[in-house]
Scaffold this motif. Structure first.
Motif, mmCIF file in Angstrom:
data_model
loop_
_atom_site.group_PDB
_atom_site.id
_atom_site.type_symbol
_atom_site.label_atom_id
_atom_site.label_comp_id
_atom_site.label_asym_id
_atom_site.label_seq_id
_atom_site.Cartn_x
_atom_site.Cartn_y
_atom_site.Cartn_z
ATOM 1 N N ILE A 51 0.846 -1.184 0.000
ATOM 2 C CA ILE A 51 0.000 0.000 0.000
ATOM 3 C C ILE A 51 0.888 1.242 0.000
ATOM 4 C CG2 ILE A 51 -1.811 1.275 1.240
ATOM 5 C CD1 ILE A 51 -2.755 -1.461 0.194
ATOM 6 N N GLU A 52 0.515 2.222 -0.821
ATOM 7 C CA GLU A 52 1.198 3.515 -0.857
ATOM 8 C C GLU A 52 0.422 4.474 0.043
ATOM 9 O OE1 GLU A 52 4.458 5.548 -2.722
ATOM 10 O OE2 GLU A 52 3.848 3.473 -2.919
ATOM 11 N N PHE A 53 1.127 5.173 0.925
ATOM 12 C CA PHE A 53 0.513 6.126 1.839
ATOM 13 C C PHE A 53 0.998 7.515 1.476
ATOM 14 C CE2 PHE A 53 0.381 2.081 3.894
ATOM 15 C CZ PHE A 53 -0.877 2.050 4.478
ATOM 16 N N GLY A 85 1.552 12.962 -3.786
ATOM 17 C CA GLY A 85 2.494 13.855 -3.123
ATOM 18 C C GLY A 85 3.556 13.009 -2.454
ATOM 19 N N HIS A 86 4.146 13.521 -1.394
ATOM 20 C CA HIS A 86 5.154 12.754 -0.661
ATOM 21 C C HIS A 86 4.519 11.473 -0.139
ATOM 22 C CE1 HIS A 86 8.489 11.708 1.857
ATOM 23 N NE2 HIS A 86 7.713 11.733 2.933
ATOM 24 N N SER A 87 5.130 10.343 -0.431
ATOM 25 C CA SER A 87 4.520 9.072 -0.051
ATOM 26 C C SER A 87 5.567 8.049 0.357
ATOM 27 C CB SER A 87 3.693 8.525 -1.212
ATOM 28 O OG SER A 87 4.547 8.163 -2.281
ATOM 29 N N ILE A 88 5.083 6.987 0.983
ATOM 30 C CA ILE A 88 5.911 5.817 1.257
ATOM 31 C C ILE A 88 5.090 4.575 0.938
ATOM 32 C CG2 ILE A 88 7.309 6.894 3.060
ATOM 33 C CD1 ILE A 88 5.691 5.162 5.087
ATOM 34 N N SER A 89 5.784 3.525 0.592
ATOM 35 C CA SER A 89 5.155 2.243 0.331
ATOM 36 C C SER A 89 5.420 1.335 1.532
ATOM 37 C CB SER A 89 5.734 1.629 -0.949
ATOM 38 O OG SER A 89 5.087 0.425 -1.239
ATOM 39 N N VAL A 90 4.363 0.632 1.963
ATOM 40 C CA VAL A 90 4.492 -0.299 3.082
ATOM 41 C C VAL A 90 4.023 -1.662 2.579
ATOM 42 C CG1 VAL A 90 3.855 -0.811 5.467
ATOM 43 C CG2 VAL A 90 4.042 1.572 4.713
ATOM 44 N N PHE A 145 -3.812 9.464 2.660
ATOM 45 C CA PHE A 145 -4.488 8.635 1.669
ATOM 46 C C PHE A 145 -3.731 7.321 1.549
ATOM 47 C CE2 PHE A 145 -5.328 13.020 0.419
ATOM 48 C CZ PHE A 145 -6.701 13.009 0.239
ATOM 49 N N ALA A 146 -4.461 6.223 1.426
ATOM 50 C CA ALA A 146 -3.866 4.902 1.236
ATOM 51 C C ALA A 146 -4.398 4.340 -0.077
ATOM 52 C CB ALA A 146 -4.236 3.980 2.391
#
Length: 110
Positions: free
Chosen positions: A20-22, A36-41, A68-69
């Motif tokens: 999931i990208e947050f 925008g700025h995101s991280i993947s978990v 947002f996820a």
């Protein structure tokens, strides 16, 4: 210690079986999904999310933090498609809620 780049802002726990990208939503009260700025978990994993604003500065700027996820498989779709079919989950969190949850955000919502 003041939070900011390089320091954890929130911890994201992904309890799903998908990556999931947050994405931090920076335009509250505009709640329209945008990248925008995101991280993947990864599936059944967790990561610290660092952010350029400290917690203090963010909540002085906005009363609500929104995240947002989106399933990473959907991140290549056109933004209009993502919005039209609501292919994301939106979190609206107050400072109090985050403090009560030790600054942890869980996906999917519990």
């Amino acid at each position: 210690m003041e939070e900011g780049w390089g320091n954890p802002f929130i911890t994201i726990v992904n309890r799903s079986d998908k990556s999931i990208e947050f994405i931090m939503g920076e335009h509250y009260p505009d709640t329209v999904f945008q990248f925008g700025h995101s991280i993947s978990v990864g599936p059944n994993d967790q990561r610290d999310y660092t952010y350029y604003l400290s917690r203090t500065k963010l909540f002085k700027k906005y009363p609500i933090m929104q995240v947002f996820a989106i399933d990473t498989e959907n991140t290549t779709l056109a933004i209009d498609t993502i919005r039209k079919y609501h292919l994301y989950e939106r979190y609206e969190l107050t400072k109090k809620q985050l403090e009560e949850n030790n600054w942890i955000v869980v996906y999917p919502k519990e």
